[in-house]
Scaffold this motif. Structure first.
Motif, PDB file in Angstrom:
ATOM      1  N   PRO A  38       0.812  -1.219   0.000  1.00 44.60           N
ATOM      2  CA  PRO A  38       0.000   0.000   0.000  1.00 44.60           C
ATOM      3  C   PRO A  38       0.846   1.269   0.000  1.00 44.60           C
ATOM      4  O   PRO A  38       0.422   2.296  -0.518  1.00 44.60           O
ATOM      5  CB  PRO A  38      -0.836  -0.096   1.275  1.00 44.60           C
ATOM      6  N   ALA A  39       2.053   1.203   0.540  1.00 44.63           N
ATOM      7  CA  ALA A  39       2.931   2.378   0.557  1.00 44.63           C
ATOM      8  C   ALA A  39       3.334   2.776  -0.862  1.00 44.63           C
ATOM      9  O   ALA A  39       3.650   3.932  -1.124  1.00 44.63           O
ATOM     10  CB  ALA A  39       4.171   2.098   1.398  1.00 44.63           C
ATOM     11  N   ALA A  40       3.308   1.824  -1.787  1.00 48.22           N
ATOM     12  CA  ALA A  40       3.661   2.094  -3.181  1.00 48.22           C
ATOM     13  C   ALA A  40       2.408   2.317  -4.031  1.00 48.22           C
ATOM     14  O   ALA A  40       2.473   2.285  -5.257  1.00 48.22           O
ATOM     15  CB  ALA A  40       4.486   0.944  -3.739  1.00 48.22           C
ATOM     16  N   GLY A  41       1.268   2.516  -3.372  1.00 53.18           N
ATOM     17  CA  GLY A  41       0.028   2.759  -4.098  1.00 53.18           C
ATOM     18  C   GLY A  41      -0.659   1.491  -4.566  1.00 53.18           C
ATOM     19  O   GLY A  41      -1.577   1.544  -5.379  1.00 53.18           O
ATOM     20  N   GLY A  42      -0.218   0.338  -4.045  1.00 52.92           N
ATOM     21  CA  GLY A  42      -0.808  -0.929  -4.454  1.00 52.92           C
ATOM     22  C   GLY A  42      -2.180  -1.143  -3.856  1.00 52.92           C
ATOM     23  O   GLY A  42      -2.601  -0.451  -2.940  1.00 52.92           O
TER      24      GLY A  42
END
Length: 121
Positions: A38-42
């Motif tokens: 999620p930190a990479a926009g996943g």
């Protein structure tokens, strides 16, 4: 109406939560999710629905006459256990699923870029 048989492949899949895999038995059905960072926009997406569990390997050194339940993990000189430390340092587990060829390709692609999780039916 008679439906043609669906061809399936046996696909080994590394699941990021070994505790969930410990609940599985051959013949169970699962949905498989790819959980991107999620930190990479996943985001989380469904990769397979209703995949049949074919095999849940026991850890290296487990008693073959024992129950199919997976016990604690250990890494040995003979090789990696079926349950081992994952990329995040936590436990992950290998399970073999029966899926159609198109789903096998999606599983392989997803496992290269995301952690995989299962939800038993």
């Amino acid at each position: 109406v008679v439906r043609p048989a669906v061809r399936t492949m046996a696909v080994p899949v590394r699941i990021s939560d070994a505790a969930t895999v410990r609940l599985l038995r051959p013949g169970d059905r699962v949905d498989v999710f790819a959980v991107a960072d999620p930190a990479a926009g996943g985001r989380t997406r469904v990769i397979a629905r209703g995949a049949r569990v074919r095999n849940v390997p026991q850890p290296v050194g487990a008693d073959p006459g024992a129950s199919a339940h997976i016990g604690s993990t250990t890494n040995t000189d003979e090789g990696r256990s079926a349950l081992a430390g994952g990329p995040s340092g936590g436990e992950d587990a290998l399970v073999t699923l029966a899926v159609p060829p198109s789903t096998a390709a999606r599983l392989a692609g997803a496992s290269a870029s995301a952690r995989l999780a299962v939800t038993p039916w």
